[in-house]
Structure formats: structure tokens, C-alpha cells
Design a protein around this motif. Structure first.
Motif, PDB file in Angstrom:
ATOM      1  N   PHE A 109     -38.836  52.853  43.031  1.00 35.38           N
ATOM      2  CA  PHE A 109     -39.911  53.302  42.146  1.00 35.38           C
ATOM      3  C   PHE A 109     -40.623  54.521  42.721  1.00 35.38           C
ATOM      4  CE2 PHE A 109     -44.475  52.969  40.993  1.00 35.38           C
ATOM      5  CZ  PHE A 109     -44.347  53.271  39.649  1.00 35.38           C
ATOM      6  N   LEU A 110     -40.966  54.483  43.996  1.00 35.00           N
ATOM      7  CA  LEU A 110     -41.690  55.598  44.607  1.00 35.00           C
ATOM      8  C   LEU A 110     -40.840  56.860  44.647  1.00 35.00           C
ATOM      9  CD1 LEU A 110     -43.495  53.765  47.549  1.00 35.00           C
ATOM     10  CD2 LEU A 110     -44.437  54.443  45.333  1.00 35.00           C
ATOM     11  N   ILE A 111     -39.551  56.713  44.974  1.00 39.28           N
ATOM     12  CA  ILE A 111     -38.670  57.883  45.019  1.00 39.28           C
ATOM     13  C   ILE A 111     -38.490  58.468  43.621  1.00 39.28           C
ATOM     14  CG2 ILE A 111     -36.303  58.640  45.485  1.00 39.28           C
ATOM     15  CD1 ILE A 111     -36.219  56.629  47.775  1.00 39.28           C
ATOM     16  N   ALA A 112     -38.355  57.600  42.618  1.00 44.16           N
ATOM     17  CA  ALA A 112     -38.197  58.090  41.245  1.00 44.16           C
ATOM     18  C   ALA A 112     -39.449  58.835  40.785  1.00 44.16           C
ATOM     19  CB  ALA A 112     -37.894  56.918  40.312  1.00 44.16           C
ATOM     20  N   GLY A 217     -57.205  59.220  38.562  1.00 43.65           N
ATOM     21  CA  GLY A 217     -56.511  59.965  39.594  1.00 43.65           C
ATOM     22  C   GLY A 217     -55.046  59.584  39.646  1.00 43.65           C
ATOM     23  N   PRO A 218     -54.304  60.148  40.595  1.00 39.87           N
ATOM     24  CA  PRO A 218     -52.870  59.835  40.700  1.00 39.87           C
ATOM     25  C   PRO A 218     -52.598  58.352  40.905  1.00 39.87           C
ATOM     26  CG  PRO A 218     -53.418  61.784  41.991  1.00 39.87           C
ATOM     27  CD  PRO A 218     -54.705  61.200  41.546  1.00 39.87           C
ATOM     28  N   TRP A 219     -53.373  57.698  41.770  1.00 41.70           N
ATOM     29  CA  TRP A 219     -53.151  56.283  42.028  1.00 41.70           C
ATOM     30  C   TRP A 219     -53.464  55.447  40.783  1.00 41.70           C
ATOM     31  CZ3 TRP A 219     -50.716  52.799  44.588  1.00 41.70           C
ATOM     32  CH2 TRP A 219     -51.168  51.490  44.610  1.00 41.70           C
ATOM     33  N   ALA A 220     -54.534  55.781  40.083  1.00 43.21           N
ATOM     34  CA  ALA A 220     -54.904  55.039  38.877  1.00 43.21           C
ATOM     35  C   ALA A 220     -53.839  55.201  37.789  1.00 43.21           C
ATOM     36  CB  ALA A 220     -56.263  55.507  38.370  1.00 43.21           C
ATOM     37  N   LYS A 221     -53.305  56.415  37.624  1.00 39.28           N
ATOM     38  CA  LYS A 221     -52.246  56.625  36.634  1.00 39.28           C
ATOM     39  C   LYS A 221     -50.987  55.860  37.021  1.00 39.28           C
ATOM     40  CE  LYS A 221     -52.201  61.101  36.790  1.00 39.28           C
ATOM     41  NZ  LYS A 221     -51.799  62.494  36.491  1.00 39.28           N
ATOM     42  N   LEU A 222     -50.706  55.851  38.324  1.00 41.73           N
ATOM     43  CA  LEU A 222     -49.513  55.137  38.783  1.00 41.73           C
ATOM     44  C   LEU A 222     -49.640  53.644  38.538  1.00 41.73           C
ATOM     45  CD1 LEU A 222     -46.813  55.681  40.363  1.00 41.73           C
ATOM     46  CD2 LEU A 222     -48.054  55.023  42.422  1.00 41.73           C
ATOM     47  N   HIS A 224     -51.983  51.935  36.440  1.00 42.72           N
ATOM     48  CA  HIS A 224     -52.384  51.440  35.120  1.00 42.72           C
ATOM     49  C   HIS A 224     -51.572  52.022  33.968  1.00 42.72           C
ATOM     50  CE1 HIS A 224     -55.833  49.388  36.860  1.00 42.72           C
ATOM     51  NE2 HIS A 224     -56.181  50.502  37.484  1.00 42.72           N
ATOM     52  N   VAL A 225     -50.840  53.100  34.190  1.00 50.15           N
ATOM     53  CA  VAL A 225     -50.076  53.718  33.104  1.00 50.15           C
ATOM     54  C   VAL A 225     -48.576  53.664  33.385  1.00 50.15           C
ATOM     55  CG1 VAL A 225     -49.700  55.830  31.767  1.00 50.15           C
ATOM     56  CG2 VAL A 225     -52.006  55.250  32.559  1.00 50.15           C
ATOM     57  N   ILE A 226     -48.182  54.200  34.529  1.00 53.45           N
ATOM     58  CA  ILE A 226     -46.743  54.320  34.806  1.00 53.45           C
ATOM     59  C   ILE A 226     -46.114  52.965  35.078  1.00 53.45           C
ATOM     60  CG2 ILE A 226     -45.043  55.323  36.368  1.00 53.45           C
ATOM     61  CD1 ILE A 226     -46.887  57.687  36.762  1.00 53.45           C
ATOM     62  N   TRP A 227     -46.700  52.195  35.986  1.00 56.83           N
ATOM     63  CA  TRP A 227     -46.089  50.920  36.373  1.00 56.83           C
ATOM     64  C   TRP A 227     -45.945  49.951  35.200  1.00 56.83           C
ATOM     65  CZ3 TRP A 227     -43.042  48.952  39.816  1.00 56.83           C
ATOM     66  CH2 TRP A 227     -42.977  47.568  39.987  1.00 56.83           C
ATOM     67  N   PRO A 228     -46.952  49.740  34.342  1.00 53.61           N
ATOM     68  CA  PRO A 228     -46.745  48.830  33.203  1.00 53.61           C
ATOM     69  C   PRO A 228     -45.646  49.297  32.253  1.00 53.61           C
ATOM     70  CG  PRO A 228     -49.085  49.202  33.575  1.00 53.61           C
ATOM     71  CD  PRO A 228     -48.361  50.179  34.435  1.00 53.61           C
ATOM     72  N   ASN A 229     -45.452  50.606  32.117  1.00 52.27           N
ATOM     73  CA  ASN A 229     -44.447  51.108  31.185  1.00 52.27           C
ATOM     74  C   ASN A 229     -43.024  50.974  31.717  1.00 52.27           C
ATOM     75  OD1 ASN A 229     -45.546  52.659  28.604  1.00 52.27           O
ATOM     76  ND2 ASN A 229     -47.036  52.948  30.242  1.00 52.27           N
TER      77      ASN A 229
END
Length: 315
Positions: A109-112, A217-222, A224-229
């Protein structure tokens, strides 16, 4: 209305009929469906279904490939509980799954996410992370056995620059299993990264823009937005990684350690191979293979439990 209007109204083209889709009875017939599905079904039945059923039946017999098979019922399964090496192999397999699945999912996930940002030089990095796919499992095991060499290996040479003497990785009961798990994670990363990249590119950019407008911020987007999707892809990667670690780890463990030292890397696949081809106890090996199949099924259901479809969801 003028004469011109009346003439134009009379000459107006009739409404166009909706074109009908031409159906070809030849291609829509069950014969063509069977023609395309049939070869795959035959191969799947020959190399998957029949061996599984044959193994289940063989687990009820005692057979050494020389004499006649002797029916023993569930005695082979009872003997598993009395076999200390079998119990140890089960725990080592579960331990390897734990060491391999979690790091593979997190690192993939982190590399992607990193590659998806198109940082400078990402094209070179995108090529490098795909290298494990083109290398066979045996070649990878030989390569990493050299890397772990306590005398001339790159890890030993790097540690010597700092005056540190590393352990004998593959001959130490403490470090042998983590060393194997590192190789397996390295092999499983490319598939996880590819699947995560595909999922990240499907996320609506407007969601990320809205999060930035709200001050995320970047961590919040990661988080609350990216990870659930990407959660559905995460479940898929979990199951695929689980399957790959359990069934593809035999080549790595057998070439690098052969189950040693002191059975510290004696996973079920290695023990089953020893039973079947060294001790010629095919019935007992088949019973252990059945246990391995049950373990994989249970872990797959834990990681990706079946869900009942709600209204509007596809079945």
C-alpha cells in the motif's frame, strides 16, 4: 401557415426507428459457450478437482508406493495429533503467514501510494519493484541465500563497515524464519503494488480535492479517503498473499534451509514433501495436505468473510 411551412412539414423525415441488435444464433448457442469454457473446465478438473479428491481418498489409506494400499480410516488424522513434528509444522506455517501477510499488505500500500504521486525517478522505481515477478522462486532462493551468507554476503559486508558481526541468518533458530519471511514478502510485493495502483487510480480526484479544501493533510487523506476506498482490494491482496505464502513458500524454505535449523523453518509444505518422497508415507502426507487445505480455507474466510448482499448489491 405559409405554403413553404406546409411543404417543409410534409417533407419532414419520419422518426428513425431504434436499431435492433442483431443476434447471431450461432454465437448465442450453448455450443459456443461450452466450446470456450470446456478446455478450461477440463484442465481445472484434471489438475485441481481430481487431485484434491484423490488426496482426500488417499488420506484414508496407508500406502508406500510399493505394496497394496491398506485402508486405515481416520487413523492418519489421529496420528497427526500425536506427531510432535506435525504440530510444530502447523505452528511454523501460521507463524510464517503472520510474518508475511501483514508486512506485504502494508508495504504494498505504501509503495503504491508513493508511486502514484509520480515523484522524480518513479519510472525507474516502478521497473525495479517488478523484478521479483520475472525471477523464478528457486533462483530467488539461491540469490537470497548468497545475500544472507555470513562471510561474503552483501548484508555481512555492509555490517562489517560498522564493525558489526551479523548472525548466521539461515543457521540461527531465532533469525531463520524472519529471514525466510523477508524473501517471501519481497516476492509478494509486486502483485500487491499492482493491485493497489489500479485501485488508487480509480479514486475520484474530487474526493481528494474536497479533503484538501476541508484542511486535511497528507496523513488525514491517506487514512480517511484513500484507505477506505482501497479496502476491497486489500481483502483481495490478503487472500492472494495468504495463498502465495502457504503454497509458494516450499521452494524458498526447501532451497534455503530444508526446514532447519532444528526444524525452526519446518513448515507444513516441507514436512509433507519429506513424508511423501523421502519416507514414502503417502497416506499420512495426504492427511497433512488435507489439514493444510483446511487451514488455508479457514484463514481465507477470516481475512475475507462472505457477506450477504444487501438490496441493490450484486449477488
Amino acid at each position: 401557415m405559409s405554403k413553404t411551412d406546409i411543404a417543409e412539414a410534409g417533407m419532414a423525415a419520419p422518426p428513425r426507428a431504434t436499431p435492433r441488435r442483431r443476434t447471431n444464433r450461432r454465437t448465442d448457442s450453448p455450443f459456443w459457450a461450452a466450446l470456450f469454457v470446456g478446455p478450461n473446465l477440463v484442465l481445472f478438473t484434471t489438475f485441481m478437482i481430481i487431485p484434491i479428491v484423490w488426496g482426500l481418498g488417499l488420506s484414508l489409506f496407508d500406502w508406500n508406493l510399493i505394496g497394496e494400499p491398506r485402508f486405515v480410516g481416520f487413523a492418519n488424522y489421529v496420528d497427526i495429533l500425536k506427531d510432535a513434528r506435525a504440530v510444530n509444522s502447523v505452528w511454523k506455517t501460521v507463524y510464517l503467514v503472520f510474518l508475511g501477510v501483514v508486512p506485504t499488505v502494508i508495504l504494498s500500500f505504501l509503495i503504491a501510494v508513493l508511486i502514484n504521486t509520480n515523484f522524480p525517478g518513479y519510472t525507474v522505481f516502478r521497473t525495479m519493484y517488478l523484478l521479483p515477478i520475472v525471477i523464478s522462486l528457486v533462483a530467488s532462493a539461491v540469490l537470497w541465500r548468497f545475500i544472507y551468507d555470513p562471510r561474503v554476503g552483501p548484508i555481512a559486508q555492509l555490517l562489517s563497515l560498522f564493525g558489526v558481526s551479523g548472525p548466521n541468518w539461515l543457521q540461527d533458530t531465532t533469525w531463520a524464519m524472519p529471514a525466510l519471511s523477508l524473501v517471501i514478502v519481497w516476492l509478494r510485493l509486486p502483485l500487491g503494488v499492482i493491485l493497489y495502483l489500479a485501485a488508487l487510480q480509480q479514486i475520484n480526484p474530487q474526493l481528494l480535492e474536497a479533503a484538501e479544501i476541508d484542511g486535511a493533510g497528507p496523513w488525514a487523506k491517506l487514512r480517511h479517503v484513500i484507505w477506505p476506498n482501497v479496502m476491497p482490494v486489500t481483502l483481495l491482496i490478503l487472500v492472494l498473499t495468504l495463498r502465495g505464502i502457504i503454497f509458494d513458500s516450499f521452494d524458498i524454505a526447501f532451497v534455503m534451509t530444508k526446514g532447519g535449523p532444528l526444524n525452526s523453518t519446518d513448515i507444513l509444505a516441507v514436512y509433507i514433501y519429506d513424508l511423501a518422497f523421502a519416507q514414502l508415507r503417502l497416506g499420512y502426507a495426504s492427511a497433512l495436505s488435507t489439514v493444510l487445505f483446511v487451514i488455508v480455507t479457514i484463514l481465507a474466510l477470516i481475512f475475507n468473510p462472505p457477506r450477504r448482499p444487501s438490496n441493490g448489491d450484486p449477488v
